[in-house]
Motif scaffolding. Sequence first.
Motif, PDB file in Angstrom:
ATOM      1  N   ILE A 223       0.842  -1.192   0.000  1.00 38.73           N
ATOM      2  CA  ILE A 223       0.000   0.000   0.000  1.00 38.73           C
ATOM      3  C   ILE A 223       0.879   1.243   0.000  1.00 38.73           C
ATOM      4  O   ILE A 223       1.819   1.355   0.791  1.00 38.73           O
ATOM      5  CB  ILE A 223      -0.936   0.016   1.225  1.00 38.73           C
ATOM      6  N   HIS A 224       0.580   2.160  -0.910  1.00 42.70           N
ATOM      7  CA  HIS A 224       1.305   3.421  -0.981  1.00 42.70           C
ATOM      8  C   HIS A 224       0.293   4.563  -0.913  1.00 42.70           C
ATOM      9  O   HIS A 224      -0.787   4.475  -1.493  1.00 42.70           O
ATOM     10  CB  HIS A 224       2.107   3.521  -2.281  1.00 42.70           C
ATOM     11  N   GLU A 225       0.644   5.616  -0.233  1.00 44.46           N
ATOM     12  CA  GLU A 225      -0.220   6.784  -0.112  1.00 44.46           C
ATOM     13  C   GLU A 225       0.550   8.029  -0.540  1.00 44.46           C
ATOM     14  O   GLU A 225       1.762   8.123  -0.334  1.00 44.46           O
ATOM     15  CB  GLU A 225      -0.717   6.948   1.328  1.00 44.46           C
ATOM     16  N   PHE A 226      -0.168   8.978  -1.130  1.00 41.08           N
ATOM     17  CA  PHE A 226       0.436  10.208  -1.617  1.00 41.08           C
ATOM     18  C   PHE A 226      -0.352  11.394  -1.061  1.00 41.08           C
ATOM     19  O   PHE A 226      -1.571  11.465  -1.227  1.00 41.08           O
ATOM     20  CB  PHE A 226       0.424  10.244  -3.150  1.00 41.08           C
ATOM     21  N   GLN A 227       0.349  12.301  -0.419  1.00 39.19           N
ATOM     22  CA  GLN A 227      -0.280  13.467   0.185  1.00 39.19           C
ATOM     23  C   GLN A 227      -0.688  14.472  -0.890  1.00 39.19           C
ATOM     24  O   GLN A 227       0.113  14.807  -1.769  1.00 39.19           O
ATOM     25  CB  GLN A 227       0.686  14.139   1.163  1.00 39.19           C
ATOM     26  N   LEU A 228      -1.917  14.950  -0.831  1.00 45.47           N
ATOM     27  CA  LEU A 228      -2.353  15.981  -1.766  1.00 45.47           C
ATOM     28  C   LEU A 228      -1.713  17.320  -1.403  1.00 45.47           C
ATOM     29  O   LEU A 228      -1.445  17.596  -0.230  1.00 45.47           O
ATOM     30  CB  LEU A 228      -3.874  16.103  -1.758  1.00 45.47           C
ATOM     31  N   PRO A 229      -1.471  18.171  -2.408  1.00 46.82           N
ATOM     32  CA  PRO A 229      -0.765  19.437  -2.146  1.00 46.82           C
ATOM     33  C   PRO A 229      -1.506  20.384  -1.215  1.00 46.82           C
ATOM     34  O   PRO A 229      -0.876  21.134  -0.468  1.00 46.82           O
ATOM     35  CB  PRO A 229      -0.625  20.054  -3.546  1.00 46.82           C
ATOM     36  N   LYS A 230      -2.838  20.374  -1.261  1.00 49.58           N
ATOM     37  CA  LYS A 230      -3.614  21.331  -0.472  1.00 49.58           C
ATOM     38  C   LYS A 230      -4.416  20.588   0.593  1.00 49.58           C
ATOM     39  O   LYS A 230      -4.911  19.485   0.356  1.00 49.58           O
ATOM     40  CB  LYS A 230      -4.532  22.147  -1.384  1.00 49.58           C
ATOM     41  N   VAL A 231      -4.564  21.221   1.752  1.00 48.26           N
ATOM     42  CA  VAL A 231      -5.270  20.585   2.864  1.00 48.26           C
ATOM     43  C   VAL A 231      -6.773  20.579   2.606  1.00 48.26           C
ATOM     44  O   VAL A 231      -7.293  21.389   1.830  1.00 48.26           O
ATOM     45  CB  VAL A 231      -4.970  21.313   4.195  1.00 48.26           C
ATOM     46  N   ALA A 232      -7.458  19.653   3.274  1.00 48.91           N
ATOM     47  CA  ALA A 232      -8.926  19.571   3.234  1.00 48.91           C
ATOM     48  C   ALA A 232      -9.467  19.546   1.811  1.00 48.91           C
ATOM     49  O   ALA A 232     -10.446  20.213   1.486  1.00 48.91           O
ATOM     50  CB  ALA A 232      -9.539  20.730   4.018  1.00 48.91           C
ATOM     51  N   SER A 233      -8.826  18.754   0.952  1.00 48.56           N
ATOM     52  CA  SER A 233      -9.268  18.680  -0.443  1.00 48.56           C
ATOM     53  C   SER A 233     -10.528  17.836  -0.602  1.00 48.56           C
ATOM     54  O   SER A 233     -11.307  18.040  -1.525  1.00 48.56           O
ATOM     55  CB  SER A 233      -8.152  18.103  -1.322  1.00 48.56           C
ATOM     56  N   GLY A 234     -10.708  16.860   0.270  1.00 53.26           N
ATOM     57  CA  GLY A 234     -11.883  16.000   0.174  1.00 53.26           C
ATOM     58  C   GLY A 234     -11.861  15.115  -1.055  1.00 53.26           C
ATOM     59  O   GLY A 234     -12.848  15.036  -1.793  1.00 53.26           O
ATOM     60  N   ALA A 235     -10.731  14.423  -1.289  1.00 60.17           N
ATOM     61  CA  ALA A 235     -10.639  13.511  -2.433  1.00 60.17           C
ATOM     62  C   ALA A 235     -11.770  12.490  -2.349  1.00 60.17           C
ATOM     63  O   ALA A 235     -11.971  11.859  -1.315  1.00 60.17           O
ATOM     64  CB  ALA A 235      -9.284  12.822  -2.436  1.00 60.17           C
ATOM     65  N   PHE A 236     -12.494  12.302  -3.455  1.00 54.12           N
ATOM     66  CA  PHE A 236     -13.737  11.542  -3.366  1.00 54.12           C
ATOM     67  C   PHE A 236     -13.802  10.404  -4.381  1.00 54.12           C
ATOM     68  O   PHE A 236     -13.687   9.246  -4.039  1.00 54.12           O
ATOM     69  CB  PHE A 236     -14.922  12.501  -3.542  1.00 54.12           C
ATOM     70  N   SER A 237     -13.979  10.705  -5.653  1.00 51.07           N
ATOM     71  CA  SER A 237     -14.133   9.683  -6.690  1.00 51.07           C
ATOM     72  C   SER A 237     -12.867   9.635  -7.540  1.00 51.07           C
ATOM     73  O   SER A 237     -12.209  10.659  -7.742  1.00 51.07           O
ATOM     74  CB  SER A 237     -15.348  10.018  -7.563  1.00 51.07           C
ATOM     75  N   ILE A 238     -12.524   8.439  -8.054  1.00 46.28           N
ATOM     76  CA  ILE A 238     -11.289   8.284  -8.831  1.00 46.28           C
ATOM     77  C   ILE A 238     -11.524   7.320  -9.986  1.00 46.28           C
ATOM     78  O   ILE A 238     -12.331   6.389  -9.880  1.00 46.28           O
ATOM     79  CB  ILE A 238     -10.137   7.802  -7.921  1.00 46.28           C
ATOM     80  N   VAL A 239     -10.826   7.573 -11.112  1.00 43.97           N
ATOM     81  CA  VAL A 239     -10.985   6.735 -12.298  1.00 43.97           C
ATOM     82  C   VAL A 239      -9.687   6.769 -13.097  1.00 43.97           C
ATOM     83  O   VAL A 239      -8.918   7.734 -13.019  1.00 43.97           O
ATOM     84  CB  VAL A 239     -12.173   7.233 -13.163  1.00 43.97           C
ATOM     85  N   MET A 240      -9.433   5.707 -13.859  1.00 47.73           N
ATOM     86  CA  MET A 240      -8.296   5.679 -14.765  1.00 47.73           C
ATOM     87  C   MET A 240      -8.646   6.447 -16.032  1.00 47.73           C
ATOM     88  O   MET A 240      -9.698   6.231 -16.634  1.00 47.73           O
ATOM     89  CB  MET A 240      -7.939   4.231 -15.124  1.00 47.73           C
ATOM     90  N   GLY A 241      -7.772   7.364 -16.440  1.00 44.79           N
ATOM     91  CA  GLY A 241      -8.009   8.143 -17.644  1.00 44.79           C
ATOM     92  C   GLY A 241      -7.411   7.493 -18.880  1.00 44.79           C
ATOM     93  O   GLY A 241      -6.632   6.538 -18.795  1.00 44.79           O
ATOM     94  N   SER A 242      -7.764   8.023 -20.042  1.00 46.66           N
ATOM     95  CA  SER A 242      -7.234   7.502 -21.300  1.00 46.66           C
ATOM     96  C   SER A 242      -5.738   7.749 -21.429  1.00 46.66           C
ATOM     97  O   SER A 242      -5.058   7.096 -22.225  1.00 46.66           O
ATOM     98  CB  SER A 242      -7.970   8.149 -22.478  1.00 46.66           C
ATOM     99  N   ASP A 243      -5.216   8.705 -20.648  1.00 44.95           N
ATOM    100  CA  ASP A 243      -3.788   9.012 -20.654  1.00 44.95           C
ATOM    101  C   ASP A 243      -2.998   8.131 -19.691  1.00 44.95           C
ATOM    102  O   ASP A 243      -1.815   8.367 -19.453  1.00 44.95           O
ATOM    103  CB  ASP A 243      -3.576  10.487 -20.305  1.00 44.95           C
TER     104      ASP A 243
END
Length: 252
Positions: free
Chosen positions: A7-27
């Motif tokens: 398991i790897h985790e990556f900190q988002l640049p800005k606080v309290a971003s509320g990362a919610f939904s995620i998907v693989m893009g065509s890129d």
Amino acid sequence: MDAPLAIHEFQLPKVASGAFSIVMGSDKNLWFTEYSGNRIGRITTKGVITEFTLPKANSFPYSIATGPDKNLWFTESNNNSIGRITPKGIIAEFVLPITNSFPTNITQGPGRKLWFTDGSANRIGSITIQGTVTTFQLPTPGSNPYAIATGTDGTLWFTEAGANKIGYMTNTGAFKEFALQTSSLWGIALGRDKNLWFTEGNLDKIGRITPAGTITEFQLPSSNCNPYGITLDFNGKLWFTEYTSNRIGYIR
């Protein structure tokens, strides 16, 4: 027994971003919504993060999906809009025809369109890659459609959080609904077996419904775990989140 996962985790640049939904893009990058931060994020598989701020404040981007045009499409739950962002980060927004809509989940579906749920308007909507929106009223009042997935035959399957039903709709707007006893239907996903699988939060169950409407329910080992999201992996396992028990599970 399965091998231990790394398991790897990556900190988002800005606080309290509320990362919610995620998907693989065509890129081949991962794209995600920042619900509280009012941004769309992109992360490479090496962990390099880029963020794109939405034009209107407090849009609350909710769900995101890859479209047939290779762009990313997302719902703006507090802006009455569907958004589109190109892999280069160019954003366009398309206002929904019904005021005070609350679009939540979105998926790629038949007709080279994106299909989405609109709980407050009690509708299923579609949007073409040119931005033309069509909506369809659900037959049950107050059903609050939430999660949505495309079946193998091109029908759109969805959970009705306010009506205790699983429904499907053809791309011409014909509906069929199936009632359950649960009071908290949430996620839904297409399984490798061509059935639809869904979460039943209050009952701590995973449900399965065939294209013909036959329902089977599977009790989870943990009590009061409140299963929520569900998705299919490359090996045919269906993974789900347990909101209150702080677990991830799978069923196969």
